[in-house]
Design a protein around this motif. Structure first.
Motif, short mmCIF file in Angstrom:
data_model
loop_
_atom_site.label_atom_id
_atom_site.label_comp_id
_atom_site.label_asym_id
_atom_site.label_seq_id
_atom_site.Cartn_x
_atom_site.Cartn_y
_atom_site.Cartn_z
N PRO A 63 53.73 28.92 -18.07
CA PRO A 63 54.42 30.15 -18.50
C PRO A 63 54.88 30.97 -17.30
O PRO A 63 54.29 30.93 -16.23
N SER A 64 55.99 31.66 -17.49
CA SER A 64 56.50 32.52 -16.44
C SER A 64 56.26 33.99 -16.82
O SER A 64 56.07 34.31 -17.99
N VAL A 65 56.25 34.83 -15.80
CA VAL A 65 56.01 36.26 -16.01
C VAL A 65 57.16 37.01 -15.34
O VAL A 65 57.57 36.68 -14.24
N LYS A 66 57.69 38.00 -16.04
CA LYS A 66 58.71 38.80 -15.39
C LYS A 66 58.40 40.27 -15.62
O LYS A 66 57.77 40.65 -16.61
N GLY A 67 58.81 41.03 -14.66
CA GLY A 67 58.54 42.46 -14.73
C GLY A 67 59.30 43.18 -13.65
O GLY A 67 60.27 42.67 -13.10
N GLU A 68 58.81 44.36 -13.33
CA GLU A 68 59.46 45.17 -12.32
C GLU A 68 58.43 45.56 -11.27
O GLU A 68 57.32 45.94 -11.60
N ALA A 69 58.83 45.44 -10.01
CA ALA A 69 57.95 45.80 -8.91
C ALA A 69 58.53 47.00 -8.19
O ALA A 69 59.74 47.07 -7.96
N ALA A 70 57.65 47.94 -7.83
CA ALA A 70 58.09 49.16 -7.16
C ALA A 70 58.78 48.83 -5.85
O ALA A 70 58.25 48.07 -5.03
N GLY A 71 59.95 49.38 -5.64
CA GLY A 71 60.68 49.17 -4.41
C GLY A 71 61.37 47.82 -4.31
O GLY A 71 62.09 47.56 -3.36
N VAL A 72 61.17 46.92 -5.29
CA VAL A 72 61.78 45.60 -5.24
C VAL A 72 62.76 45.41 -6.38
O VAL A 72 63.83 44.86 -6.22
N GLY A 73 62.39 45.87 -7.54
CA GLY A 73 63.25 45.69 -8.73
C GLY A 73 62.69 44.60 -9.63
O GLY A 73 61.48 44.39 -9.70
N ASP A 74 63.59 43.92 -10.30
CA ASP A 74 63.16 42.86 -11.22
C ASP A 74 62.52 41.71 -10.46
O ASP A 74 63.04 41.25 -9.43
N VAL A 75 61.38 41.24 -10.98
CA VAL A 75 60.64 40.14 -10.37
C VAL A 75 60.33 39.12 -11.46
O VAL A 75 59.98 39.47 -12.59
N ARG A 76 60.44 37.84 -11.10
CA ARG A 76 60.09 36.78 -12.04
C ARG A 76 59.23 35.76 -11.29
O ARG A 76 59.62 35.28 -10.23
#
Length: 175
Positions: A63-76
């Motif tokens: 499974p993959s996880v995606k979200g948002e990281a502070a100072g980076v933006g969208d992360v997968r």
């Protein structure tokens, strides 16, 4: 998957086979020497192969996880990939220099050591002999990939069909 050889092949024979295959593949773009093909066929022991040879490779992705990281933006983040390989009906494979060779059904199948049918850019060749045992042609492996997507899901099934295309032929007999 390599099987343990049932007969032995000396290191000297392996060196002769590797050098002879280099000549067959690289000396002339249109022909190869009949004597070279007969030498390789004589040195590589014949083994029985089943009437059906199948290889498979299954790849599953965790499974993959995606979200948002502070100072980076969208992360997968992708899940771990797992690969399972196997085959049915394979013959004995002989390692000679940079080559893996199988002698079955009258023809010799040759693969570079780090390549197989499933490689991104497969490097396989087949030395084909006629009914009288005379070398006729050299062909190379050309896969045909088919991907079947299952509608309304994220699943796909890939099938690789093997095919052999003409490369070069045996040089005419001197005489």
């Amino acid at each position: 998957m390599d099987h343990a050889p049932s007969a032995s092949l000396s290191i000297d024979d392996r060196l002769v086979v590797a050098a002879t295959l280099d000549r067959i593949f690289y000396d002339d773009p249109d022909h190869f020497r009949r004597e070279d093909a007969l030498t390789v066929r004589r040195l590589i022991p014949h083994t029985r192969s089943s009437w059906l040879r199948l290889g498979f490779r299954a790849i599953s992705q965790g499974p993959s996880v995606k979200g948002e990281a502070a100072g980076v933006g969208d992360v997968r983040m992708e899940g771990d990939k797992r690969v399972v390989e196997g085959n049915v009906g394979e013959s004995t494979v002989w390692r000679c220099g940079q080559y893996k060779i199988t002698n079955h059904d009258g023809d010799l199948e040759v693969w570079q050591v780090m390549s197989d049918e499933f490689a991104q850019d497969p490097k396989g060749a087949r030395l084909e002999f006629g009914p009288t045992g005379e070398p006729e042609r050299l062909t190379f492996f050309q896969p045909r990939d088919i991907e079947l997507r299952i509608p309304f899901t994220s699943f796909a099934v890939g099938v690789r069909l093997g095919g052999w295309n003409y490369w070069k032929q045996a040089a005419p007999s001197a005489g």
